[in-house]
Every structure is written in structure tokens, then in C-alpha cells.
Design a protein around this motif. Structure first.
Motif, PDB file in Angstrom:
ATOM      1  N   GLY A 106     -23.475 -43.052  15.681  1.00 13.53           N
ATOM      2  CA  GLY A 106     -24.461 -42.200  16.335  1.00 13.53           C
ATOM      3  C   GLY A 106     -24.168 -40.722  16.186  1.00 13.53           C
ATOM      4  N   TYR A 107     -23.491 -40.351  15.090  1.00  9.76           N
ATOM      5  CA  TYR A 107     -23.112 -38.948  14.876  1.00  9.76           C
ATOM      6  C   TYR A 107     -24.357 -38.090  14.689  1.00  9.76           C
ATOM      7  CZ  TYR A 107     -20.598 -34.941  12.853  1.00  9.76           C
ATOM      8  OH  TYR A 107     -20.086 -33.692  12.604  1.00  9.76           O
ATOM      9  N   ASP A 108     -24.571 -37.166  15.621  1.00  8.71           N
ATOM     10  CA  ASP A 108     -25.727 -36.273  15.570  1.00  8.71           C
ATOM     11  C   ASP A 108     -25.391 -35.024  16.387  1.00  8.71           C
ATOM     12  OD1 ASP A 108     -28.162 -34.952  15.658  1.00  8.71           O
ATOM     13  OD2 ASP A 108     -29.328 -36.797  15.914  1.00  8.71           O
ATOM     14  N   PRO A 109     -24.675 -34.066  15.781  1.00 13.08           N
ATOM     15  CA  PRO A 109     -24.245 -32.877  16.521  1.00 13.08           C
ATOM     16  C   PRO A 109     -25.383 -32.099  17.171  1.00 13.08           C
ATOM     17  CG  PRO A 109     -23.093 -33.015  14.435  1.00 13.08           C
ATOM     18  CD  PRO A 109     -24.153 -34.071  14.415  1.00 13.08           C
ATOM     19  N   LYS A 110     -26.517 -31.973  16.488  1.00  9.28           N
ATOM     20  CA  LYS A 110     -27.639 -31.224  17.073  1.00  9.28           C
ATOM     21  C   LYS A 110     -28.174 -31.916  18.319  1.00  9.28           C
ATOM     22  CE  LYS A 110     -29.343 -28.691  13.063  1.00  9.28           C
ATOM     23  NZ  LYS A 110     -30.497 -28.457  12.168  1.00  9.28           N
ATOM     24  N   ALA A 111     -28.289 -33.232  18.267  1.00 13.02           N
ATOM     25  CA  ALA A 111     -28.757 -33.972  19.439  1.00 13.02           C
ATOM     26  C   ALA A 111     -27.740 -33.864  20.581  1.00 13.02           C
ATOM     27  CB  ALA A 111     -29.021 -35.431  19.084  1.00 13.02           C
ATOM     28  N   CYS A 112     -26.440 -33.902  20.242  1.00 16.57           N
ATOM     29  CA  CYS A 112     -25.380 -33.711  21.253  1.00 16.57           C
ATOM     30  C   CYS A 112     -25.524 -32.355  21.923  1.00 16.57           C
ATOM     31  CB  CYS A 112     -23.998 -33.803  20.618  1.00 16.57           C
ATOM     32  SG  CYS A 112     -23.354 -35.459  20.520  1.00 16.57           S
ATOM     33  N   ALA A 113     -25.730 -31.329  21.112  1.00 12.79           N
ATOM     34  CA  ALA A 113     -25.890 -29.980  21.664  1.00 12.79           C
ATOM     35  C   ALA A 113     -27.074 -29.942  22.620  1.00 12.79           C
ATOM     36  CB  ALA A 113     -26.073 -28.972  20.533  1.00 12.79           C
ATOM     37  N   GLY A 114     -28.160 -30.586  22.248  1.00 15.74           N
ATOM     38  CA  GLY A 114     -29.338 -30.597  23.111  1.00 15.74           C
ATOM     39  C   GLY A 114     -29.078 -31.234  24.461  1.00 15.74           C
ATOM     40  N   ILE A 115     -28.423 -32.392  24.448  1.00 19.84           N
ATOM     41  CA  ILE A 115     -28.165 -33.072  25.719  1.00 19.84           C
ATOM     42  C   ILE A 115     -27.130 -32.312  26.550  1.00 19.84           C
ATOM     43  CG2 ILE A 115     -26.377 -34.697  24.943  1.00 19.84           C
ATOM     44  CD1 ILE A 115     -27.821 -36.847  26.619  1.00 19.84           C
ATOM     45  N   LEU A 116     -26.106 -31.734  25.905  1.00 20.72           N
ATOM     46  CA  LEU A 116     -25.120 -30.943  26.643  1.00 20.72           C
ATOM     47  C   LEU A 116     -25.764 -29.702  27.250  1.00 20.72           C
ATOM     48  CD1 LEU A 116     -22.056 -31.239  24.247  1.00 20.72           C
ATOM     49  CD2 LEU A 116     -22.225 -32.185  26.562  1.00 20.72           C
ATOM     50  N   ASN A 117     -26.643 -29.056  26.509  1.00 20.38           N
ATOM     51  CA  ASN A 117     -27.316 -27.865  27.023  1.00 20.38           C
ATOM     52  C   ASN A 117     -28.158 -28.167  28.260  1.00 20.38           C
ATOM     53  OD1 ASN A 117     -26.190 -26.138  25.137  1.00 20.38           O
ATOM     54  ND2 ASN A 117     -27.896 -26.335  23.699  1.00 20.38           N
TER      55      ASN A 117
END
Length: 199
Positions: free
Chosen positions: A49-60
Motif C-alpha cells: 500500500g505504498y502511497d506517500p502522497k495519500a499518506c501525506a493527505g491523511i496525516l495532514n
């Protein structure tokens, strides 16, 4: 007050999303993250499930709740995607308690020192802090919850790339009137370890 404690997400959107849907996450007041947010790092396999942009979105979406430090895989490029600061090497939380004859005679939590785990050795941490300090770190991807010499060492492990048979893990801290309760849990919600430290 309740803290959710994470480390070493390494860009795994699936594991981050799963963790943030747990009851512990939904009820948390603050989220402590010990670094390695988006980049999987050259020594690690790319997590599921590697998706840095999606991670950034949920963390933000949690930015007002996050207390964060920089991991060895984090850089200025990562900061460009994240709406909360991630480039500090450490952070501190002070835990006030009312001094009484009872608290003077016991070991009490005085504060929490958060770091990733690659810059300070255990000996340096103990030498530079007073007993009663809780050290929270990640980096090793191995969960730890132990007291030593009046200090408490807490590593929530990794939610994406575990290096232990315990699997993918995270931590919680419940700040109560008389104590702090530290727990290590796996992503299925099972408590792996629990420890109390007087307040």
C-alpha cells in the motif's frame, strides 16, 4: 488525555489508514509520531500500500493533533507535502504533577522526550535527563516498553515494516489523575504489553 503513538509509517497508506481507524485512534487527543513518515528508505522493501502522497493527505487531516520529530528517512522534500513540522530532531512534553509527601517518595513521570532513535544512545539520554523521564522513539521497528533506572523507554514499533514476531504495532498513553498507562498493541487491537508509571 490520550496519546496515540506511531513510528516508521514509511509511506504505507493502507497501514496508516487501518491504524487511524482503530478505536484508540478515534478517541485520541494527540498523535505522537516518531518519524519516517513517507519514504520507505533504501534499506527497506517497499511496504504494501505504498502511497506517500495519500499518506501525506491523511496525516495532514490530523495536523492539529500531531506532535512530530524527524526520522532518518525524512527530508525537506517530505516537509513540502506535510502541513505540520517534521524536521526537528526531538520534542518534549512536560507532565505537571502536584508535589506531596507521597509523590516526593516515589518515582513520578516528569516529562516525555520524543526522538526518532538514530541520534541519541540510551546512555546519552539517561545522562542528559532526570529520572522520571519517558523516552519515546522509533527507528528499530521493534516495540519496547521497559523501565530502567527510573526512566521509561517506549518504542511503538512500526505499523508498516515490522522487524519482530509481534507484527505491525503502535502504542497508546493514557494520562490519568494518578498515573500514565502505556500500552503496546498490534493492528488487531490486542494488547501486547502494558505498564504504569506514577504521575
Amino acid at each position: 488525555m490520550k496519546f496515540l503513538v506511531l513510528s516508521d509509517i514509511h509511506g504505507s497508506f493502507l497501514d496508516l489508514e487501518r491504524t487511524l481507524k482503530t478505536p484508540e485512534s478515534i478517541s485520541c487527543d494527540r498523535l505522537i509520531i516518531c518519524g519516517d513518515y513517507l519514504n520507505h528508505g533504501p534499506r527497506n522493501s517497499i511496504p504494501e500500500g505504498y502511497d506517500p502522497k495519500a499518506c501525506a493527505g491523511i496525516l495532514n487531516s490530523f495536523k492539529e493533533k500531531i506532535i512530530s520529530v524527524r526520522g532518518n528517512c525524512d527530508s525537506e522534500v517530505d516537509q513540502m507535502l506535510l502541513d505540520f513540522p517534521v524536521l526537528e530532531s526531538s520534542a518534549r512534553i512536560f507532565i505537571p504533577h502536584e508535589k506531596t509527601s507521597e509523590t516526593e517518595s516515589r518515582s513520578c513521570v516528569t516529562g516525555i522526550f520524543i526522538h526518532h532513535g538514530h541520534l541519541f544512545s540510551k546512555e546519552e539520554l539517561i545522562k542528559g535527563n532526570t529520572p522520571g523521564t519517558v523516552f519515546i522513539q522509533g527507528h528499530t521497528h521493534i516495540p519496547v516498553l521497559e523501565k530502567e533506572k527510573g526512566f521509561l523507554f517506549f518504542n511503538p514499533g512500526s505499523i508498516s515494516i515490522p522487524k519482530t514476531t509481534a507484527g505491525k504495532t503502535f502504542g497508546t498513553i493514557d494520562v490519568k489523575k494518578d498515573n500514565l498507562v502505556f500500552r503496546l498493541k498490534n493492528l488487531d487491537g490486542r494488547i501486547l504489553e502494558e505498564l504504569e508509571f506514577a504521575r
